[in-house]
Design a protein around this motif. Structure first.
Motif, short mmCIF file in Angstrom:
data_model
loop_
_atom_site.label_atom_id
_atom_site.label_comp_id
_atom_site.label_asym_id
_atom_site.label_seq_id
_atom_site.Cartn_x
_atom_site.Cartn_y
_atom_site.Cartn_z
N PRO A 64 34.81 33.22 33.47
CA PRO A 64 34.18 34.63 33.20
C PRO A 64 34.25 35.34 34.93
O PRO A 64 34.30 34.91 35.70
CB PRO A 64 33.20 34.66 32.53
CG PRO A 64 32.75 33.03 32.34
CD PRO A 64 33.61 32.22 33.26
N GLY A 65 33.92 36.52 34.39
CA GLY A 65 33.61 37.52 35.61
C GLY A 65 34.86 38.72 35.57
O GLY A 65 35.91 38.20 36.03
N LEU A 66 34.42 39.98 35.73
CA LEU A 66 35.38 40.78 35.55
C LEU A 66 35.35 41.59 36.86
O LEU A 66 36.27 42.31 36.97
CB LEU A 66 35.27 42.04 34.60
CG LEU A 66 35.16 41.52 32.93
CD1 LEU A 66 34.84 42.57 31.86
CD2 LEU A 66 36.68 40.79 32.38
N GLU A 67 34.44 41.60 37.64
CA GLU A 67 34.41 42.40 39.03
C GLU A 67 33.56 41.45 39.99
O GLU A 67 32.48 41.00 39.68
CB GLU A 67 33.65 43.75 38.83
CG GLU A 67 32.51 43.81 38.01
CD GLU A 67 32.09 45.09 37.85
OE1 GLU A 67 32.59 46.19 38.24
OE2 GLU A 67 31.14 45.45 36.84
N ALA A 68 33.91 41.67 41.19
CA ALA A 68 33.05 41.05 42.29
C ALA A 68 33.25 41.77 43.47
O ALA A 68 34.24 42.89 43.66
CB ALA A 68 33.76 39.75 42.51
N ALA A 69 32.62 41.56 44.36
CA ALA A 69 32.77 42.13 45.91
C ALA A 69 32.94 40.77 46.81
O ALA A 69 32.12 39.72 46.42
CB ALA A 69 31.85 43.09 46.18
N ALA A 90 36.81 44.23 43.91
CA ALA A 90 37.99 43.83 43.03
C ALA A 90 37.61 43.55 41.47
O ALA A 90 36.46 43.34 41.26
CB ALA A 90 38.69 42.56 43.69
N GLY A 91 38.49 43.85 40.82
CA GLY A 91 38.54 43.67 39.16
C GLY A 91 39.61 43.16 38.64
O GLY A 91 40.54 42.91 39.10
#
Length: 331
Positions: A64-69, A90-91
């Motif tokens: 899972p996970g829709l966005e990060a840096a 990022a997404g």
């Protein structure tokens, strides 16, 4: 790095199905960027995906996970303008809850100096939803008023900050005093308990009897119908999501009598279908991020190997603003 750890959803039974596993890094395809994730921001859809209840329904096992840096490790040969070492946000549709994440170059944007990795990991989804709803769909104007339901959530708090940036009068709802305090700190002019039986009347008091020009609703459920009683003539009702789990049915006669508009909001899908909108939205978000507008409030931070706990905070509705997962190990 040939292998990396990730939080893997192994069954559609909720957060408890998450397991820490090691995966092999794959080669990049055309247009792709490999990111060393520093922090990933959790969103309600991440929780829904672990139950198989989100509109995008990947089959297990998945990350899972829709966005990060994080920092760019590698780019495909045809990628221009992004290079190893760049600090980025990022997404995507999943994969952020891991030490590495491969995304398309179009999904990557610079991490502004105004944002930390954790803030950048929590910025994109809330900010893009708030901008798309209030600007592209709601056409909110500086002198208008907006009622933000679920204003203590990540998307709701972004909407409060965006609406104040536009110059509108903002009324927010929060279910606890702690949440209401956070909504005030985010800039709301007035804050109400969504369980208040006089909510609609109080909203009208705050707007000189007129009602609000715009309702921003990521909650749904019974609160939606209460909010329609607080909407102004020719108002706009923005249907953003259904965090309550209940999908409301709006009475058509009431919509007609008050002549308000029901407006659907798809902040991710709409730009994909409209290239001109995508370009305009991307430019606006870059400027907002660079100026530090809508900096997220982060109430909880967890290491990657405590992803289950992080998702449980969302499930128990304990979060105020955002929950972040950082790429470190708990002691």
């Amino acid at each position: 790095m040939t292998s990396f750890r990730g939080a893997i959803c192994t069954a559609l039974t909720g957060p408890e199905s998450i397991q820490m596993q090691t995966r092999e890094a794959r080669p990049l395809a055309s247009g792709e960027v490999r990111i060393a994730v520093k922090a990933a921001g959790l969103n309600f859809p991440d929780l829904l995906m672990t139950h198989g209840k989100y509109q995008f329904r990947p089959d297990p096992p998945f990350v899972p996970g829709l966005e990060a840096a994080g920092e760019v490790i590698e780019v495909a040969p045809d990628v221009q303008g992004i290079k190893p070492g760049d600090r980025v946000m990022a997404g995507g549709k999943g994969g952020a809850l891991a030490e590495q994440w491969i995304v398309n170059e179009a999904a990557v944007s610079p991490l502004p100096p105004a944002l930390t990795f954790s803030q950048g990991a929590c910025w994109q989804t809330g900010a893009s939803t708030a901008w798309h709803a209030l600007i592209a769909r709601g056409h909110l104007q500086p002198a208008e008023s907006v009622l933000v339901l679920g204003a203590s959530g990540g998307v709701g708090m972004a909407a409060v900050k965006m609406a104040k940036h536009i110059g509108a009068t903002v009324i927010g709802t929060g279910s606890t005093e702690e949440k209401r305090d956070a909504i005030r700190q985010a800039g709301a002019d007035h804050v109400l308990n969504p369980a208040d039986k006089d909510l609609a009347a109080k909203v009208k008091q705050f707007t000189d009897g007129k009602g609000v020009d715009v309702v921003f609703d990521p909650v749904g459920g019974d609160l939606a119908l209460t909010a329609t009683r607080a909407i102004a003539w020719d108002g706009r009702y923005l249907i953003v999501g259904f965090a309550s789990g209940g999908i409301p049915s709006f009475p058509a006669n009431h919509v007609m009598i008050k002549t308000y508009s029901l407006i659907g909001v798809r902040a991710g899908e709409s730009p994909r279908r409209d290239p001109a909108l995508a370009k305009r939205q991307s430019a606006a978000l870059r400027e907002l991020a660079a100026d530090g507008i809508m900096q997220p409030y982060i109430s909880h931070s967890f290491p990657l190997n405590e992803t289950i706990k992080a998702l449980s905070v969302l499930e128990q509705r304990e979060a105020i603003g955002r929950v972040v997962v950082e790429m470190k190990t708990s002691s």
